[in-house]
Design an enzyme around this catalytic site. Structure first.
Site, PDB file in Angstrom:
ATOM      1  N   THR A  76       0.846  -1.203   0.000  1.00 49.75           N
ATOM      2  CA  THR A  76       0.000   0.000   0.000  1.00 49.75           C
ATOM      3  C   THR A  76       0.877   1.248   0.000  1.00 49.75           C
ATOM      4  O   THR A  76       0.640   2.196  -0.765  1.00 49.75           O
ATOM      5  CB  THR A  76      -0.936  -0.016   1.237  1.00 49.75           C
ATOM      6  N   ASN A 142      -5.176  -9.849  -7.946  1.00 51.21           N
ATOM      7  CA  ASN A 142      -5.350 -10.560  -6.674  1.00 51.21           C
ATOM      8  C   ASN A 142      -6.668 -11.331  -6.581  1.00 51.21           C
ATOM      9  O   ASN A 142      -6.763 -12.317  -5.859  1.00 51.21           O
ATOM     10  CB  ASN A 142      -5.239  -9.588  -5.503  1.00 51.21           C
ATOM     11  N   GLN A 170       1.162 -10.075  -6.257  1.00 46.37           N
ATOM     12  CA  GLN A 170       0.591 -11.418  -6.415  1.00 46.37           C
ATOM     13  C   GLN A 170       1.372 -12.261  -7.431  1.00 46.37           C
ATOM     14  O   GLN A 170       1.001 -13.402  -7.696  1.00 46.37           O
ATOM     15  CB  GLN A 170      -0.888 -11.337  -6.826  1.00 46.37           C
ATOM     16  N   SER A 190       5.200  -7.137  -1.544  1.00 45.67           N
ATOM     17  CA  SER A 190       4.720  -7.171  -0.158  1.00 45.67           C
ATOM     18  C   SER A 190       5.158  -8.480   0.489  1.00 45.67           C
ATOM     19  O   SER A 190       5.064  -9.553  -0.130  1.00 45.67           O
ATOM     20  CB  SER A 190       3.191  -7.068  -0.153  1.00 45.67           C
ATOM     21  N   ALA A 191       5.616  -8.392   1.750  1.00 42.16           N
ATOM     22  CA  ALA A 191       6.176  -9.577   2.424  1.00 42.16           C
ATOM     23  C   ALA A 191       5.130 -10.624   2.761  1.00 42.16           C
ATOM     24  O   ALA A 191       5.374 -11.820   2.639  1.00 42.16           O
ATOM     25  CB  ALA A 191       6.895  -9.140   3.701  1.00 42.16           C
ATOM     26  N   HIS A 192       3.932 -10.172   3.172  1.00 41.85           N
ATOM     27  CA  HIS A 192       3.002 -11.157   3.733  1.00 41.85           C
ATOM     28  C   HIS A 192       2.302 -12.002   2.678  1.00 41.85           C
ATOM     29  O   HIS A 192       1.634 -12.970   3.007  1.00 41.85           O
ATOM     30  CB  HIS A 192       2.002 -10.497   4.695  1.00 41.85           C
ATOM     31  N   THR A 228      12.524   4.418  11.231  1.00 39.70           N
ATOM     32  CA  THR A 228      13.307   3.259  11.671  1.00 39.70           C
ATOM     33  C   THR A 228      12.860   2.005  10.930  1.00 39.70           C
ATOM     34  O   THR A 228      11.666   1.723  10.845  1.00 39.70           O
ATOM     35  CB  THR A 228      13.122   3.059  13.194  1.00 39.70           C
ATOM     36  N   CYS A 315     -11.421  -6.745   2.583  1.00 40.29           N
ATOM     37  CA  CYS A 315     -11.822  -5.352   2.800  1.00 40.29           C
ATOM     38  C   CYS A 315     -11.530  -4.988   4.246  1.00 40.29           C
ATOM     39  O   CYS A 315     -11.810  -5.767   5.146  1.00 40.29           O
ATOM     40  CB  CYS A 315     -13.302  -5.217   2.479  1.00 40.29           C
TER      41      CYS A 315
HETATM   42  N1  PMP Z   1      -1.633  -4.891  -4.166  1.00 44.79           N
HETATM   43  C1  PMP Z   1      -2.199  -6.096  -4.300  1.00 44.79           C
HETATM   44  C2  PMP Z   1      -2.362  -6.673  -5.668  1.00 44.79           C
HETATM   45  C3  PMP Z   1      -2.638  -6.797  -3.180  1.00 44.79           C
HETATM   46  O1  PMP Z   1      -3.197  -8.010  -3.324  1.00 44.79           O
HETATM   47  C4  PMP Z   1      -2.475  -6.216  -1.900  1.00 44.79           C
HETATM   48  C5  PMP Z   1      -2.959  -6.921  -0.652  1.00 44.79           C
HETATM   49  N2  PMP Z   1      -4.324  -7.214  -0.660  1.00 44.79           N
HETATM   50  C6  PMP Z   1      -1.874  -4.949  -1.807  1.00 44.79           C
HETATM   51  C7  PMP Z   1      -1.469  -4.319  -2.970  1.00 44.79           C
HETATM   52  C8  PMP Z   1      -1.666  -4.281  -0.486  1.00 44.79           C
HETATM   53  O2  PMP Z   1      -0.597  -4.905   0.183  1.00 44.79           O
HETATM   54  P1  PMP Z   1      -0.186  -4.573   1.677  1.00 44.79           P
HETATM   55  O3  PMP Z   1      -1.091  -5.385   2.524  1.00 44.79           O
HETATM   56  O4  PMP Z   1       1.247  -5.025   1.779  1.00 44.79           O
HETATM   57  O5  PMP Z   1      -0.322  -3.115   1.886  1.00 44.79           O
END
Ligand code: PMP
Length: 369
Positions: A76, A142, A170, A190-192, A228, A315
């Site tokens: 994000t 996604n 993705q 994105s890491a997660h 940081t 959401c």
């Molecule tokens: N872009 C895409 C295509 C995503 O699937 C997501 C997570 N739903 C994000 C951006 C946002 O990622 P983050 O949770 O790391 O802010």
């Protein structure tokens, strides 16, 4: 893991992926270490080495140069950083981008086809008529898992001097990712989504040498992102990236599970519509609609059967909305608000798929009665 977590079947990797085993190992070993990566003392230096090691590994996942990578709080932030950097200029994004692009201040959207692929003729017309300074197109959607023709898009943008940003959240760990080959100016990770911790991400600077800046203040990340460093999450990101890169070939095998799922769904309810099935898709994602049955009803039924699935985008408010991605693909409001997404990953098994299908069959029988 708590008993409750162990009893659930997790089929929402696109929402967030479970921690990879290697990341769990890192979390165990690193949790007792204090140290600001900017501090000069030994523990500061240890933190710095964790960050720099992660930089190498995350860069390697995208075949990028480590020095071109800026760590931040997630996709994000990366998406907002790029879009806001072009504020005041014309910015076009595909209509199926994540809200962190669509709501960050774009000028207009590029339509997609019924299969969920960016409409190249429409893009060409926008490039000619509007002359945007920036075009933002994700690598993989996604919700549908549809892979976008990013190299072709880059070629067209280059011909019109438009910079190009690609949200590759993705795509990472799901298909080979090579920033040099695709030639984009900015790439978001994105890491997660690859089995790291939530709250870390990266913006990679590609062809464009100009670094967009969102946060001012400290000199971290070579003055490219103040604040940081989240050493813990960045370290885990590096570990996840290394495992994701090694696991790309194995990831393709998940398509077998996805295909079994989709065949089973068609047996249960022939009226089911599988979205993006005629386009290239990543191996793990299935997005389908059971017309006239709201996503919310389906989600609740699956949740009661201890299955974690999604209606598409997670959401923030936890509410279930109609899918704007499906609406952009020309689906009716009814179809767009009756969708369910199953997204698989490295821990998914055949048994998970059979359990899902059994629960879904029971649900379909109940609503038909
Ligand atoms: N872009 C895409 C295509 C995503 O699937 C997501 C997570 N739903 C994000 C951006 C946002 O990622 P983050 O949770 O790391 O802010």
């Amino acid at each position: 893991m708590t008993k409750e977590c162990m009893e659930m079947i997790y089929l929402d990797y696109n929402g967030t992926a479970p921690l990879r085993p290697q990341v769990r190992g890192f979390v165990e070993s690193y949790q007792h270490i204090a140290g600001n990566a900017s501090s000069v003392h030994a523990l500061g230096r240890k933190a710095r080495s964790v960050v720099e090691n992660a930089r190498e590994n995350v860069a390697a996942l995208a075949n990028a140069l480590p020095e071109n990578m800026v760590f931040n709080s997630g996709a994000t932030e990366a998406n907002n950083t790029v879009i806001r950097f072009f504020a005041g200029k014309k910015i076009y994004a595909s209509a199926i981008e994540h809200p962190s692009v669509l709501e960050a201040g774009i000028t207009g959207t590029i339509p997609v086809t019924r299969d969920g692929v960016v409409d190249l003729a429409a893009l060409e017309k926008i490039l000619q008529d509007e002359k945007p300074a920036l075009v933002s197109v994700m690598y993989v959607n996604n919700e549908t898992g549809v892979i976008q023709p990013i190299e072709e898009i880059v070629k067209r943008c280059r011909a019109h001097d438009a910079k190009i940003h690609c949200d590759a959240v993705q795509a990472a760990g799901r298909i080979p990712l090579d920033i040099k080959k695709i030639g984009v100016d900015y790439l978001t990770l994105s890491a997660h989504k690859i089995g790291g911790l939530q709250g870390a991400g990266a913006l990679i600077i590609g062809m464009c040498r100009e670094t967009p800046l969102l946060l001012n203040g400290g000199g971290q990340e070579k003055r490219r992102r103040a604040g940081t460093e989240n050493v813990f999450a960045i370290g885990a990101f590096g570990v996840a990236a290394e495992a994701a890169k090694q696991g790309i070939e194995d990831f393709q095998k998940i398509a077998g599970l996805r295909d079994r799922l989709e065949a089973g769904l068609k047996d249960i309810a022939p009226s089911i519509i599988i979205h993006g099935i005629n386009a290239p898709r990543v191996a793990n994602t299935s997005f389908f609609s059971l017309p006239n049955i709201s996503s919310e009803t389906q989600l609740i039924a699956m949740d009661l059967a201890r299955l974690c699935v999604s209606n598409g985008s997670a959401c923030s408010s936890g509410t279930v909305k109609s899918s704007y991605v499906l609406e952009a693909m020309g689906c009716s409001k009814d179809v767009a608000s009756s969708a369910l997404r199953v997204s698989l990953g490295w821990e998914s098994t055949e048994e998970d798929i059979e359990k899902f299908l059994a629960a879904y069959a029971k649900f379909a029988q109940r609503i038909a009665a």
